[in-house]
Design an enzyme around this catalytic site. Structure first.
Site, PDB file in Angstrom:
ATOM      1  N   GLU A 103     122.351 -17.213  17.001  1.00 38.32           N
ATOM      2  CA  GLU A 103     122.017 -15.919  16.411  1.00 38.32           C
ATOM      3  C   GLU A 103     121.547 -16.107  14.971  1.00 38.32           C
ATOM      4  O   GLU A 103     120.530 -15.533  14.546  1.00 38.32           O
ATOM      5  CB  GLU A 103     123.259 -15.024  16.452  1.00 38.32           C
ATOM      6  CG  GLU A 103     123.047 -13.608  15.943  1.00 38.32           C
ATOM      7  CD  GLU A 103     124.315 -12.804  16.120  1.00 38.32           C
ATOM      8  OE1 GLU A 103     124.526 -12.260  17.227  1.00 38.32           O
ATOM      9  OE2 GLU A 103     125.114 -12.711  15.158  1.00 38.32           O
ATOM     10  N   LYS A 240     106.733  16.458 -14.374  1.00 32.71           N
ATOM     11  CA  LYS A 240     108.161  16.283 -14.687  1.00 32.71           C
ATOM     12  C   LYS A 240     108.932  15.704 -13.494  1.00 32.71           C
ATOM     13  O   LYS A 240     109.705  14.758 -13.636  1.00 32.71           O
ATOM     14  CB  LYS A 240     108.776  17.633 -15.101  1.00 32.71           C
ATOM     15  CG  LYS A 240     108.152  18.270 -16.323  1.00 32.71           C
ATOM     16  CD  LYS A 240     108.882  19.531 -16.751  1.00 32.71           C
ATOM     17  CE  LYS A 240     108.790  20.650 -15.712  1.00 32.71           C
ATOM     18  NZ  LYS A 240     107.406  21.140 -15.544  1.00 32.71           N
TER      19      LYS A 240
END
Length: 372
Positions: A103, A240
């Protein structure tokens, strides 16, 4: 002691964001857990799994995600390729499992080939140098594999190479720290990076933004341990919110010192549509990384004071236009833990000053050449 994965540079973040955006459709899981079950399946791994799930993170764990009768090797390969993060928990008997080593080899191979996953190793009461050099208990494990006539020598070499690779990645070393604290740090980091990774902003298309970001970072002064409120003021449509979003992405992705963060947008509209108690719930739930129930505004005020007074947080309150909104969502500086930062964007500079926001950045319109 734990070592944190170093922050990416601006160019690395930009490249990674492009990879993320181009490949987001392939991801089914956000985290893949690799571990040796007999060591830590019902202890550390289960606690980590539960904390990640509690934060809304999609996790692959083989005992739940694999279906009966499915080809395990193909299923694992597919799960790895469909994950964004892989957490490898290296316990003392990890290398004794051929399953784990195969794995791990798949994980390292896929990372090297695509650079699409982030590997986070956890050295669970093992020394990282033993992992890098296959020493200690790992010596016996690999020696046993080498004596196994059924195993290919080339495959074992590949396992060792993958083991060394992961041992060289900075991660979490569990030695003398509380495991619960390390679990919180890991899940908070992944949650924060996932939230900022898919920002809708394309930084490469923004004009004249770097100087504004630099000025805002100066006002925020991240090295200071005081509680700081910083305002962003300017006419409507000047940018902003965009500036606040950039700062939030940068800080959330780079500063590990904050214990929680929250970006509440469109407060002017949302407070009318949903009410302030709903926004308080959103604020607290994002910071605590779990659903917080707020029934009314007075309860929200009490909960905010109790939960955040000793917590170092980073908050952005976007498009505020009333004192009631600020009182419900920001309140007083003493309601936040040392080192906290609160950014407030508003078209009303007087409102910011009334709330004691002395550090206010005025977003200016673009110069003629920049506008062109």
């Amino acid at each position: 002691m734990a070592t944190q994965t170093p922050s990416l540079s601006t160019s690395e973040v930009s490249k990674k964001r492009k990879r993320d955006n181009s490949s987001s459709s392939r991801w089914k899981y956000e985290v893949f857990l690799s571990f040796y079950g007999k060591d830590i399946r019902i202890s550390f791994t289960d606690y980590l799994y539960a904390d990640l799930k509690r934060k809304g993170i999609l996790v692959f764990r083989d005992d739940e995600a694999l279906q009966r009768g499915e080809d395990i090797s193909k299923a694992l390969r597919k799960a790895i390729q469909e994950s964004q993060y892989v957490i490898v928990i290296l316990s003392k008997n990890y290398a004794s499992s051929k399953w784990c080593l195969r794995e791990l080899a798949k994980i390292v191979k896929w990372e090297k080939k695509t650079k699409l996953i982030t590997i986070i190793p956890i050295f669970y009461y093992v020394d990282p140098s033993d992992v890098r050099n296959q020493r200690g208990t790992f010596t016996k494990s690999f020696a046993a594999h080498e004596k196994d006539p059924k195993l290919d020598v080339k495959e074992i070499k590949m396992w060792k190479k993958a083991f060394s690779k992961v041992g060289n990645i900075k991660g979490e070393h569990i030695h003398d720290r509380y495991e619960s604290k390390i679990i919180q740090d890991i899940s908070r980091r992944i949650s924060r990076e996932l939230n900022s990774r898919f920002s809708h902003l394309d930084y490469n298309k923004l004009v004249a933004i770097d100087s504004q970001v630099d000025k805002m970072m100066e006002l925020l002064d991240m090295e200071s341990n005081d509680v700081r409120f910083v305002g962003i003021h300017g006419m409507g449509g000047v940018g902003k919110t965009t500036l606040a979003q950039i700062i939030y992405d940068r800080v959330s992705n780079s500063y590990c010192r904050f214990e929680g963060s929250s970006f509440i947008s469109c407060i002017r509209e949302e407070s009318k549509a949903r009410g302030l108690a709903s926004l308080q719930k959103q604020l607290l739930s994002m910071i605590m990384q779990e659903e917080i129930h707020v029934w009314d505004q007075n309860q929200g005020d009490r909960m905010r004071k109790k939960m955040l007074s000793n917590k170092r947080v980073f908050i952005v309150l976007d498009d505020v236009d009333s004192d009631e909104q600020l009182a419900a969502l920001a309140g007083d500086r003493k309601w936040f833990g040392p080192g906290s930062r609160v950014i407030i964007t508003s078209g009303d500079s007087h409102l910011l000053k009334r709330h004691g926001v002395n550090d206010i950045y005025e977003v200016e319109r673009l110069q003629k050449d920049e506008a062109l």
